[in-house]
Structure formats: C-alpha cells, structure tokens
Design a protein around this motif. Structure first.
Motif, PDB file in Angstrom:
ATOM      1  N   THR A   6       0.843  -1.195   0.000  1.00  0.00           N
ATOM      2  CA  THR A   6       0.000   0.000   0.000  1.00  0.00           C
ATOM      3  C   THR A   6       0.874   1.239   0.000  1.00  0.00           C
ATOM      4  O   THR A   6       1.996   1.217   0.516  1.00  0.00           O
ATOM      5  CB  THR A   6      -0.949   0.016   1.220  1.00  0.00           C
TER       6      THR A   6
ATOM      7  N   SER B 131       0.479   5.686   0.255  1.00  0.00           N
ATOM      8  CA  SER B 131      -0.321   6.899   0.420  1.00  0.00           C
ATOM      9  C   SER B 131       0.472   8.076  -0.099  1.00  0.00           C
ATOM     10  O   SER B 131       1.590   8.315   0.351  1.00  0.00           O
ATOM     11  CB  SER B 131      -0.659   7.112   1.906  1.00  0.00           C
TER      12      SER B 131
ATOM     13  N   THR C 139      -4.661   6.891  -1.822  1.00  0.00           N
ATOM     14  CA  THR C 139      -4.050   5.678  -1.269  1.00  0.00           C
ATOM     15  C   THR C 139      -4.310   4.503  -2.204  1.00  0.00           C
ATOM     16  O   THR C 139      -5.435   4.320  -2.671  1.00  0.00           O
ATOM     17  CB  THR C 139      -4.613   5.356   0.124  1.00  0.00           C
ATOM     18  N   TYR C 140      -3.247   3.747  -2.438  1.00  0.00           N
ATOM     19  CA  TYR C 140      -3.331   2.545  -3.278  1.00  0.00           C
ATOM     20  C   TYR C 140      -3.170   1.300  -2.403  1.00  0.00           C
ATOM     21  O   TYR C 140      -2.378   1.286  -1.460  1.00  0.00           O
ATOM     22  CB  TYR C 140      -2.214   2.582  -4.324  1.00  0.00           C
ATOM     23  N   TYR C 141      -3.930   0.258  -2.747  1.00  0.00           N
ATOM     24  CA  TYR C 141      -3.781  -1.039  -2.084  1.00  0.00           C
ATOM     25  C   TYR C 141      -3.617  -2.127  -3.149  1.00  0.00           C
ATOM     26  O   TYR C 141      -4.325  -2.135  -4.165  1.00  0.00           O
ATOM     27  CB  TYR C 141      -5.006  -1.380  -1.237  1.00  0.00           C
TER      28      TYR C 141
ATOM     29  N   ASP D  41      -4.304  -5.669  -4.720  1.00  0.00           N
ATOM     30  CA  ASP D  41      -5.559  -6.425  -4.739  1.00  0.00           C
ATOM     31  C   ASP D  41      -5.603  -7.468  -3.624  1.00  0.00           C
ATOM     32  O   ASP D  41      -6.664  -7.745  -3.058  1.00  0.00           O
ATOM     33  CB  ASP D  41      -5.743  -7.111  -6.089  1.00  0.00           C
ATOM     34  N   SER D  42      -4.457  -8.041  -3.315  1.00  0.00           N
ATOM     35  CA  SER D  42      -4.405  -9.128  -2.339  1.00  0.00           C
ATOM     36  C   SER D  42      -4.739  -8.671  -0.915  1.00  0.00           C
ATOM     37  O   SER D  42      -5.032  -9.506  -0.059  1.00  0.00           O
ATOM     38  CB  SER D  42      -3.021  -9.782  -2.357  1.00  0.00           C
TER      39      SER D  42
ATOM     40  N   LYS E  69      -6.754  -5.620  -0.333  1.00  0.00           N
ATOM     41  CA  LYS E  69      -7.904  -4.704  -0.324  1.00  0.00           C
ATOM     42  C   LYS E  69      -9.008  -5.232   0.582  1.00  0.00           C
ATOM     43  O   LYS E  69      -9.352  -6.415   0.537  1.00  0.00           O
ATOM     44  CB  LYS E  69      -8.441  -4.533  -1.743  1.00  0.00           C
ATOM     45  N   GLY E  70      -9.533  -4.354   1.396  1.00  0.00           N
ATOM     46  CA  GLY E  70     -10.609  -4.717   2.312  1.00  0.00           C
ATOM     47  C   GLY E  70     -10.132  -5.324   3.618  1.00  0.00           C
ATOM     48  O   GLY E  70     -10.925  -5.514   4.539  1.00  0.00           O
ATOM     49  N   ARG E  71      -8.831  -5.644   3.694  1.00  0.00           N
ATOM     50  CA  ARG E  71      -8.288  -6.250   4.923  1.00  0.00           C
ATOM     51  C   ARG E  71      -7.248  -5.354   5.600  1.00  0.00           C
ATOM     52  O   ARG E  71      -7.158  -5.339   6.824  1.00  0.00           O
ATOM     53  CB  ARG E  71      -7.652  -7.605   4.599  1.00  0.00           C
TER      54      ARG E  71
ATOM     55  N   THR F 224      -5.385  -1.533   6.116  1.00  0.00           N
ATOM     56  CA  THR F 224      -5.653  -0.093   6.052  1.00  0.00           C
ATOM     57  C   THR F 224      -4.412   0.686   6.444  1.00  0.00           C
ATOM     58  O   THR F 224      -3.845   0.450   7.521  1.00  0.00           O
ATOM     59  CB  THR F 224      -6.809   0.303   6.980  1.00  0.00           C
TER      60      THR F 224
END
Length: 119
Positions: free
Chosen positions: A49, A51, A57-59, A61-62, A64-66, A68
């Motif tokens: 990730t 910022s 901010t980029y995450y 794919d592996s 994302k959603g987990r 932050t």
C-alpha cells in the motif's frame, strides 16, 4: 535524509490482526509519500500500500478490504492495520518513504519487521 523505525510485527493466527507502526524523522512528514512493502520467504519485495501526500491511497488487490494505511502527521507516524490475516501474508514488512525533488526521486526504508501468520 529520512529515518524510519518500525514496530508491531509478530506471530498471529489465521484471521487475527496486527498493527504495524513506522515513525519517521529527518524531513517534514506531511511532504512524504508513505507506504508499506513486504517480502515473503523466497520471493521479491512487493508493494502492499502507498499513500501519496495529496491524499490518494493505493492497495494491492491481495490486501484490499483487509489492510488499512493511516498516517498521523502530528506524530510523524504511519500505520498499517492488518485484519483477517492469512498465511500468505507472512513476510518481512518494510516501511517506505518517498519524496521528489525536481526530476529526482528519493526513497528510504525501515529495517523491516517480521509478520508470521500461522494456519
């Protein structure tokens, strides 16, 4: 120069959470693009990730959603909150700071912190 000191790694079971911290010194924190990379065993370092100082901010794919990323400019610290951890998240995690001056890009790295997720 920018100095980065990481903390917060450790051993956690699948589904657990960890929070990594990275304290920065040496340059105005708000001017830095901050990020986290990781290097799994036997593999190359990869971006998790990032910022940018403009707020984007980029995450990967592996994660994302987990995972932050957050930053506290008053404490010159960036955090990586990792939830729902999986064994594939096992890696050495590195804090990264970047700034640009003219056409040059300057990057700095923390010492790395081990994250191990047991199944």
């Amino acid at each position: 120069q920018v100095q980065l000191v990481e903390s917060g790694g450790g051993l956690v079971q699948t589904g657990g959470s960890l929070r990594l911290s990275c304290a920065s010194s040496g340059r105005s924190f708000s001017s830095l693009n901050m990020g986290w990379f990781r290097q799994p065993p036997g593999k190359e370092r990869e971006l998790v990730t990032r910022s940018w100082s403009g707020g984007v901010t980029y995450y990967a794919d592996s994660v994302k959603g987990r995972f932050t990323l957050s930053r506290d400019n008053a404490k010159n610290t960036v955090y990586l909150q990792m939830n729902s951890l999986k064994p594939v998240d096992t890696a050495v995690y590195y804090c990264n700071a970047e700034y640009r001056f003219g056409s040059s890009v300057f990057q700095f790295w923390g010492q790395g912190t081990q994250v191990t997720v047991s199944s």
